[in-house]
Design a protein around this motif. Structure first.
Motif, PDB file in Angstrom:
ATOM      1  N   ARG A 239      60.255  57.870  24.786  1.00 41.45           N
ATOM      2  CA  ARG A 239      61.515  57.947  25.340  1.00 41.45           C
ATOM      3  C   ARG A 239      61.512  57.833  26.660  1.00 41.45           C
ATOM      4  O   ARG A 239      62.064  58.657  27.619  1.00 41.45           O
ATOM      5  CB  ARG A 239      62.407  58.536  24.300  1.00 41.45           C
ATOM      6  CG  ARG A 239      63.168  58.428  23.323  1.00 41.45           C
ATOM      7  CD  ARG A 239      64.337  57.537  22.698  1.00 41.45           C
ATOM      8  NE  ARG A 239      65.408  57.329  23.108  1.00 41.45           N
ATOM      9  CZ  ARG A 239      66.300  58.235  22.519  1.00 41.45           C
ATOM     10  NH1 ARG A 239      66.186  59.172  21.846  1.00 41.45           N
ATOM     11  NH2 ARG A 239      67.127  58.189  23.962  1.00 41.45           N
ATOM     12  N   ARG A 240      62.788  56.576  27.094  1.00 42.82           N
ATOM     13  CA  ARG A 240      62.873  56.473  28.728  1.00 42.82           C
ATOM     14  C   ARG A 240      63.599  57.276  28.749  1.00 42.82           C
ATOM     15  O   ARG A 240      64.324  57.536  28.751  1.00 42.82           O
ATOM     16  CB  ARG A 240      63.049  55.350  29.876  1.00 42.82           C
ATOM     17  CG  ARG A 240      62.004  54.436  28.748  1.00 42.82           C
ATOM     18  CD  ARG A 240      62.647  52.883  29.907  1.00 42.82           C
ATOM     19  NE  ARG A 240      62.891  53.755  31.088  1.00 42.82           N
ATOM     20  CZ  ARG A 240      62.782  52.656  31.699  1.00 42.82           C
ATOM     21  NH1 ARG A 240      63.770  51.383  31.613  1.00 42.82           N
ATOM     22  NH2 ARG A 240      63.387  52.524  32.950  1.00 42.82           N
ATOM     23  N   VAL A 241      64.368  58.410  30.071  1.00 37.47           N
ATOM     24  CA  VAL A 241      65.032  59.045  30.533  1.00 37.47           C
ATOM     25  C   VAL A 241      65.250  58.505  31.839  1.00 37.47           C
ATOM     26  O   VAL A 241      64.725  57.841  32.527  1.00 37.47           O
ATOM     27  CB  VAL A 241      64.003  60.684  31.318  1.00 37.47           C
ATOM     28  CG1 VAL A 241      65.440  61.285  31.811  1.00 37.47           C
ATOM     29  CG2 VAL A 241      63.656  61.140  29.811  1.00 37.47           C
ATOM     30  N   PHE A 242      66.557  58.152  31.358  1.00 38.41           N
ATOM     31  CA  PHE A 242      67.865  57.554  33.159  1.00 38.41           C
ATOM     32  C   PHE A 242      68.336  58.241  33.829  1.00 38.41           C
ATOM     33  O   PHE A 242      69.384  59.341  33.071  1.00 38.41           O
ATOM     34  CB  PHE A 242      68.932  56.571  32.240  1.00 38.41           C
ATOM     35  CG  PHE A 242      67.573  55.414  31.357  1.00 38.41           C
ATOM     36  CD1 PHE A 242      67.646  54.476  31.917  1.00 38.41           C
ATOM     37  CD2 PHE A 242      67.996  55.991  29.798  1.00 38.41           C
ATOM     38  CE1 PHE A 242      66.698  53.525  31.346  1.00 38.41           C
ATOM     39  CE2 PHE A 242      66.831  54.435  29.007  1.00 38.41           C
ATOM     40  CZ  PHE A 242      66.400  53.424  29.875  1.00 38.41           C
TER      41      PHE A 242
ATOM     42  N   CYS B 201      63.543  48.360  25.321  1.00 37.04           N
ATOM     43  CA  CYS B 201      63.685  48.932  26.617  1.00 37.04           C
ATOM     44  C   CYS B 201      64.013  50.126  26.958  1.00 37.04           C
ATOM     45  O   CYS B 201      63.943  50.326  28.308  1.00 37.04           O
ATOM     46  CB  CYS B 201      65.378  47.611  26.946  1.00 37.04           C
ATOM     47  SG  CYS B 201      66.781  48.272  26.240  1.00 37.04           S
ATOM     48  N   ILE B 202      64.622  51.269  25.680  1.00 35.84           N
ATOM     49  CA  ILE B 202      64.740  52.888  25.887  1.00 35.84           C
ATOM     50  C   ILE B 202      63.506  52.801  25.517  1.00 35.84           C
ATOM     51  O   ILE B 202      63.263  54.787  25.466  1.00 35.84           O
ATOM     52  CB  ILE B 202      66.051  53.379  25.227  1.00 35.84           C
ATOM     53  CG1 ILE B 202      65.387  52.739  23.871  1.00 35.84           C
ATOM     54  CG2 ILE B 202      67.365  52.228  25.436  1.00 35.84           C
ATOM     55  CD1 ILE B 202      66.941  53.535  22.527  1.00 35.84           C
ATOM     56  N   LEU B 203      62.081  52.320  25.343  1.00 38.28           N
ATOM     57  CA  LEU B 203      61.343  52.765  24.922  1.00 38.28           C
ATOM     58  C   LEU B 203      60.426  52.275  26.271  1.00 38.28           C
ATOM     59  O   LEU B 203      60.154  51.713  26.797  1.00 38.28           O
ATOM     60  CB  LEU B 203      60.837  52.741  23.557  1.00 38.28           C
ATOM     61  CG  LEU B 203      61.733  53.318  22.185  1.00 38.28           C
ATOM     62  CD1 LEU B 203      61.118  52.645  20.881  1.00 38.28           C
ATOM     63  CD2 LEU B 203      61.303  54.958  22.316  1.00 38.28           C
ATOM     64  N   ARG B 204      58.990  54.186  26.262  1.00 38.06           N
ATOM     65  CA  ARG B 204      57.866  53.335  27.180  1.00 38.06           C
ATOM     66  C   ARG B 204      56.733  53.835  26.516  1.00 38.06           C
ATOM     67  O   ARG B 204      56.390  55.316  26.122  1.00 38.06           O
ATOM     68  CB  ARG B 204      58.223  53.675  28.098  1.00 38.06           C
ATOM     69  CG  ARG B 204      56.479  53.151  29.266  1.00 38.06           C
ATOM     70  CD  ARG B 204      56.638  53.859  30.322  1.00 38.06           C
ATOM     71  NE  ARG B 204      57.689  52.937  31.658  1.00 38.06           N
ATOM     72  CZ  ARG B 204      58.681  53.999  32.286  1.00 38.06           C
ATOM     73  NH1 ARG B 204      59.221  55.770  32.156  1.00 38.06           N
ATOM     74  NH2 ARG B 204      59.467  53.185  32.710  1.00 38.06           N
ATOM     75  N   LYS B 205      55.845  52.784  25.662  1.00 38.23           N
ATOM     76  CA  LYS B 205      54.621  53.780  25.015  1.00 38.23           C
ATOM     77  C   LYS B 205      54.998  54.036  24.041  1.00 38.23           C
ATOM     78  O   LYS B 205      54.488  55.135  23.892  1.00 38.23           O
ATOM     79  CB  LYS B 205      53.817  53.671  25.711  1.00 38.23           C
ATOM     80  CG  LYS B 205      53.081  52.625  26.879  1.00 38.23           C
ATOM     81  CD  LYS B 205      52.195  53.664  28.267  1.00 38.23           C
ATOM     82  CE  LYS B 205      50.738  52.216  29.153  1.00 38.23           C
ATOM     83  NZ  LYS B 205      50.378  53.127  29.602  1.00 38.23           N
ATOM     84  N   ASN B 206      56.390  53.855  23.355  1.00 48.45           N
ATOM     85  CA  ASN B 206      56.803  54.522  22.049  1.00 48.45           C
ATOM     86  C   ASN B 206      57.622  55.965  22.696  1.00 48.45           C
ATOM     87  O   ASN B 206      57.822  57.228  21.378  1.00 48.45           O
ATOM     88  CB  ASN B 206      55.762  54.931  21.158  1.00 48.45           C
ATOM     89  CG  ASN B 206      55.644  54.365  19.388  1.00 48.45           C
ATOM     90  OD1 ASN B 206      56.233  53.336  19.952  1.00 48.45           O
ATOM     91  ND2 ASN B 206      54.442  53.647  19.226  1.00 48.45           N
TER      92      ASN B 206
ATOM     93  N   VAL C  34      65.849  48.033  31.554  1.00 50.42           N
ATOM     94  CA  VAL C  34      65.938  46.344  31.785  1.00 50.42           C
ATOM     95  C   VAL C  34      65.669  45.317  30.351  1.00 50.42           C
ATOM     96  O   VAL C  34      64.808  45.819  30.357  1.00 50.42           O
ATOM     97  CB  VAL C  34      64.444  46.876  33.138  1.00 50.42           C
ATOM     98  CG1 VAL C  34      64.556  45.625  33.506  1.00 50.42           C
ATOM     99  CG2 VAL C  34      65.181  47.423  34.639  1.00 50.42           C
ATOM    100  N   LEU C  35      67.161  44.798  30.912  1.00 48.38           N
ATOM    101  CA  LEU C  35      66.173  43.962  29.698  1.00 48.38           C
ATOM    102  C   LEU C  35      65.337  42.588  30.518  1.00 48.38           C
ATOM    103  O   LEU C  35      65.641  42.153  31.460  1.00 48.38           O
ATOM    104  CB  LEU C  35      67.237  43.455  28.692  1.00 48.38           C
ATOM    105  CG  LEU C  35      68.257  44.546  27.716  1.00 48.38           C
ATOM    106  CD1 LEU C  35      69.437  44.315  27.449  1.00 48.38           C
ATOM    107  CD2 LEU C  35      67.652  44.914  26.520  1.00 48.38           C
TER     108      LEU C  35
END
Length: 258
Positions: free
Chosen positions: A34-37, A27-32, A44-45
């Motif tokens: 890191r997602r930026v918040f 949930c804190i990754l997107r296609k390996n 989103v779980l």
């Protein structure tokens, strides 16, 4: 000084490497990557998964050039600046980190809001330091293994920044640990500091993060593995502090005076 929780006694240390942990890390990754918040965003779980979020404000302190901005970038999975530029004001960065509690086997989503302010701005504007200190849950004090003066400045930093907040979590981090062969801070000095101050002391490397197959994009999972010990260490100290403050854990006894 009250005894600190033993490493690994509050948070399951290597849980993020298990199959269950990797599901939550998704949930804190997107296609390996890191997602930026942003400040108002959160991971989103899946609908069946409901976990509590524990939010904390953390002020990062240290001499100019020790790597405060670079550390926060590493923790957030962002590119580390190649050339040092003094942070001109207050910069805030949000990092989410899921962790499993030892006592209850429960997963908690930790939300760390890091506050980073340039040393020049702190000296120039009187309101900067109080703004960073206000309602802070933890102080991170940085020194560089390649800068002896930054290590010797730690007692002054501790007194100046956290002297009036004795109950707030304090951690010390040594940056540029990968350059340890050229260190200005030998192990005997670290041992003496730990014995005198009784604070957790962690080490981080300054090498660039590993890349995905395209050679350009940071590998999010590899980056998390590199800094998991820092995020787990923060989560452990902060959760323990909250449990003691809520009366759910006995306050550890003070060490007898020597």
């Amino acid at each position: 000084m009250a005894r600190l929780p033993a490493p690994g006694s509050v948070i399951v240390p290597d849980w993020h490497e298990t199959a269950e942990g990797k599901e939550y890390l998704a949930c804190i990754l997107r296609k390996n990557r890191r997602r930026v918040f942003g400040l108002l965003e959160r991971p989103v779980l899946p609908p069946p998964v409901a976990i509590d979020t524990a939010s904390y404000k953390i002020f990062v302190s240290g001499k100019s050039g020790v790597g405060k901005t670079a550390l926060v970038a590493k923790l957030a999975g962002l590119e580390v600046p190649v050339v040092h530029h003094e942070t001109t004001g207050i910069q805030t960065t949000v990092v989410f980190w899921p962790a499993k509690l030892q006592a209850s086997d429960r997963v908690v989503m930790f939300r760390f809001e890091f506050w980073d302010c340039g040393e020049s701005a702190l000296k120039k504007f009187d309101h900067m330091l109080p703004a960073c200190q206000e309602k802070t849950d933890a102080f991170l004090f940085l020194f560089s293994f390649t800068d002896r003066a930054s290590f010797e400045d730690l007692p002054g930093q501790l007194a100046r920044v956290a002297g009036e907040a004795p109950g707030v979590v304090r951690l010390v981090i040594g940056s540029k640990f990968d350059q340890y062969m050229h260190t200005d801070v030998p192990e005997r000095d670290l041992t003496a500091f730990r014995q005198a101050w009784e604070l957790p002391l962690l080490r981080v490397k300054s090498v660039p993060g590993r890349r995905l197959a395209d050679g350009r994009t940071l590998d999010g999972r590899a980056g998390l593995a590199d800094i998991a010990h820092v995020l787990n260490g923060l989560a452990e100290q902060l959760w323990h502090q909250d449990q003691v403050a809520a009366g759910l854990l006995p306050n550890p006894p003070e060490d007898p005076p020597s």
